[in-house]
Design a protein around this motif. Structure first.
Motif, PDB file in Angstrom:
ATOM      1  N   ARG A   1      -2.973 -11.480   1.563  1.00  0.00           N
ATOM      2  CA  ARG A   1      -2.460  -9.972   1.429  1.00  0.00           C
ATOM      3  C   ARG A   1      -1.924  -9.727   2.630  1.00  0.00           C
ATOM      4  NH1 ARG A   1      -6.642  -6.712  -1.709  1.00  0.00           N
ATOM      5  NH2 ARG A   1      -4.965  -5.191  -1.708  1.00  0.00           N
TER       6      ARG A   1
ATOM      7  N   ARG B   1       0.096  -7.168   3.406  1.00  0.00           N
ATOM      8  CA  ARG B   1      -0.073  -5.624   3.446  1.00  0.00           C
ATOM      9  C   ARG B   1      -1.613  -5.100   4.147  1.00  0.00           C
ATOM     10  NH1 ARG B   1       4.637  -2.904  -0.055  1.00  0.00           N
ATOM     11  NH2 ARG B   1       6.351  -4.300   0.836  1.00  0.00           N
TER      12      ARG B   1
ATOM     13  N   ASP C   1      -2.039  -5.739   7.582  1.00  0.00           N
ATOM     14  CA  ASP C   1      -1.209  -4.673   8.155  1.00  0.00           C
ATOM     15  C   ASP C   1      -2.181  -3.419   8.244  1.00  0.00           C
ATOM     16  OD1 ASP C   1       1.081  -6.144   8.864  1.00  0.00           O
ATOM     17  OD2 ASP C   1       1.871  -5.427   7.050  1.00  0.00           O
ATOM     18  N   ARG C   2      -2.877  -2.923   7.358  1.00  0.00           N
ATOM     19  CA  ARG C   2      -3.999  -1.958   7.257  1.00  0.00           C
ATOM     20  C   ARG C   2      -4.750  -2.066   8.258  1.00  0.00           C
ATOM     21  NH1 ARG C   2      -3.326   1.572   3.263  1.00  0.00           N
ATOM     22  NH2 ARG C   2      -1.551   1.248   1.699  1.00  0.00           N
TER      23      ARG C   2
ATOM     24  N   HIS D   1       4.598 -13.542   9.134  1.00  0.00           N
ATOM     25  CA  HIS D   1       4.549 -12.151   8.954  1.00  0.00           C
ATOM     26  C   HIS D   1       4.038 -11.184  10.167  1.00  0.00           C
ATOM     27  CE1 HIS D   1       4.480  -8.179   6.537  1.00  0.00           C
ATOM     28  NE2 HIS D   1       3.524  -8.227   7.325  1.00  0.00           N
TER      29      HIS D   1
ATOM     30  N   ARG E   1       8.232  -7.746   6.792  1.00  0.00           N
ATOM     31  CA  ARG E   1       7.435  -6.952   7.726  1.00  0.00           C
ATOM     32  C   ARG E   1       7.970  -5.552   7.795  1.00  0.00           C
ATOM     33  NH1 ARG E   1       3.678  -7.057  10.778  1.00  0.00           N
ATOM     34  NH2 ARG E   1       3.562  -6.213  13.094  1.00  0.00           N
TER      35      ARG E   1
ATOM     36  N   SER F   1       9.458  -3.949   5.036  1.00  0.00           N
ATOM     37  CA  SER F   1       9.223  -3.269   3.620  1.00  0.00           C
ATOM     38  C   SER F   1       7.535  -2.908   3.820  1.00  0.00           C
ATOM     39  CB  SER F   1       9.051  -4.482   2.768  1.00  0.00           C
ATOM     40  OG  SER F   1       8.785  -3.993   1.476  1.00  0.00           O
ATOM     41  N   SER F   2       6.761  -3.632   4.763  1.00  0.00           N
ATOM     42  CA  SER F   2       5.430  -3.271   4.740  1.00  0.00           C
ATOM     43  C   SER F   2       5.333  -1.891   5.504  1.00  0.00           C
ATOM     44  CB  SER F   2       4.618  -4.294   5.408  1.00  0.00           C
ATOM     45  OG  SER F   2       3.100  -4.134   5.708  1.00  0.00           O
TER      46      SER F   2
ATOM     47  N   GLY G   1       6.601   0.991   3.351  1.00  0.00           N
ATOM     48  CA  GLY G   1       5.705   1.328   2.459  1.00  0.00           C
ATOM     49  C   GLY G   1       4.497   2.282   2.796  1.00  0.00           C
TER      50      GLY G   1
END
Length: 346
Positions: free
Chosen positions: A148, A150, A153-154, A184, A329, A331-332, A335
């Motif tokens: 995942r 995203r 990313d978190r 990504h 990237r 989009s992430s 978001g």
């Protein structure tokens, strides 16, 4: 007859002399209560290794011949202060480490970093995960469960917000090729990536990156994080699990955060294993640090007009107009920015 009298009342002072008043002693103590606390100048500073049902394992005299673990409880004045794995605690009382003894934590030294997460992005109530870590090792599987981006990313946003250097390990590379997933993160500067499979676990390479550091391991349940910890620290004995074939979800195996010593010929370090999580709320994070975590996009964003929100509807946004920006990237990033924009509206 008037109540007003011309008689001088000065003579009554002797009758009502306060020195004649008798004060009853305090029934609970002879001394009045005070908010002043003892200085505990004799306190010994140790490393909090783990927490279990109100008891804290603290390592005293680290790297000395007298090194020992002490079981402690927190002092009453610290009942509102979170004490977490990695904290440098001030301990008094019985610090011998003998069986059946109990010390007392009376203070926490200033923290160099604090990794936190919230229940979700709109929740300002934070949960402290670990203190004083300087590295974060993100463990993700190439498949089973599906990676995942995203969620990773978190993790990276939380690491940057805490001032912690991120590393990335991709496990199960024998099951799937991780290259598409890794594209990504190509634009992130200084993100070191390790690839691992049952046939080749890069213990030496990862271990070299741990020497001299306190590294917190994070990852989705079922990605092989506990297996990797056990390989790096043979006596860790961290429970391992499997992935449910129906749901694709991993089972939580590590139930608590614990510090484990990594040893090698090149030197020692600390591995801080955490329970697997399926979500990582960033409600506590400064929104300005979100874009900074996307270093490649932050460079492009410098061409945006002042006050640009970088959202899909932002006028003249360089991120939306640049052909060199990865759509996935961007989009992430957007978001996350949209979530924080809605949070601030409320």
């Amino acid at each position: 007859m008037s109540w007003w009298s011309d008689v001088d009342d000065d003579d009554d002072d002797e009758i009502y002399d306060e020195s004649a008043i008798r004060v009853r002693p305090n029934p609970k103590a002879n001394r009045p209560r005070t908010k002043r606390r003892p200085a505990h100048e004799d306190a010994i500073i140790g490393r909090v290794l783990g927490v279990d049902r109100g008891r804290y394992r603290v390592l005293i005299d680290e790297k000395d011949t007298t090194e020992r673990e002490v079981i402690t409880a927190r002092a009453r004045e610290l009942r509102r202060t979170p004490i977490v794995t990695g904290d440098r605690a001030r301990v008094v009382g019985d610090t011998s480490g003998d069986e059946g003894t109990l010390g007392r934590i009376v203070g926490i030294e200033e923290r160099t970093s604090l990794l936190r997460r919230s229940a979700d992005d709109t929740d300002n109530v934070e949960r402290v995960i670990v203190a004083n870590a300087d590295q974060m090792l993100v463990v993700v599987a190439a498949a089973d469960p599906t990676p995942r981006p995203r969620l990773v990313d978190r993790y990276l946003v939380a690491a940057l917000d805490a001032g912690i250097r991120p590393l990335l390990v991709v496990t199960k590379t024998d099951v799937a090729d991780p290259e598409e997933f890794l594209t990504h993160f190509e634009g992130i500067d200084d993100l070191r990536v390790f690839r691992s499979s049952p046939q080749h676990v890069p213990i030496d390479e990862i271990g070299a990156a741990l020497v001299g550091h306190s590294t917190v391991f994070v990852g989705h349940s079922g990605v092989g994080k506990s297996t990797l910890v056990n390989a790096l620290v043979p006596d860790a004995d961290r429970a391992t699990g499997h992935v449910n074939e129906v749901t694709g979800r991993g089972r939580h195996t590590s139930s608590s955060t614990v510090s484990l010593r990594f040893r090698s010929e090149a030197g020692d370090g600390w591995v801080i294993d955490t329970p697997g999580v399926r979500s990582f709320g960033l409600g506590h994070v400064d929104p300005d640090n979100i874009l900074a975590a996307f270093g490649d996009l932050a460079d492009v964003a410098e061409q945006c007009p002042r006050g640009c929100t970088h959202l899909p509807t932002a006028p003249d946004c360089a991120l939306n107009e640049s052909p060199d920006v990865s759509p996935a990237r961007l989009s992430s990033l957007q978001g996350l920015l949209e979530t924080f924009a809605h949070r601030d509206e409320h």
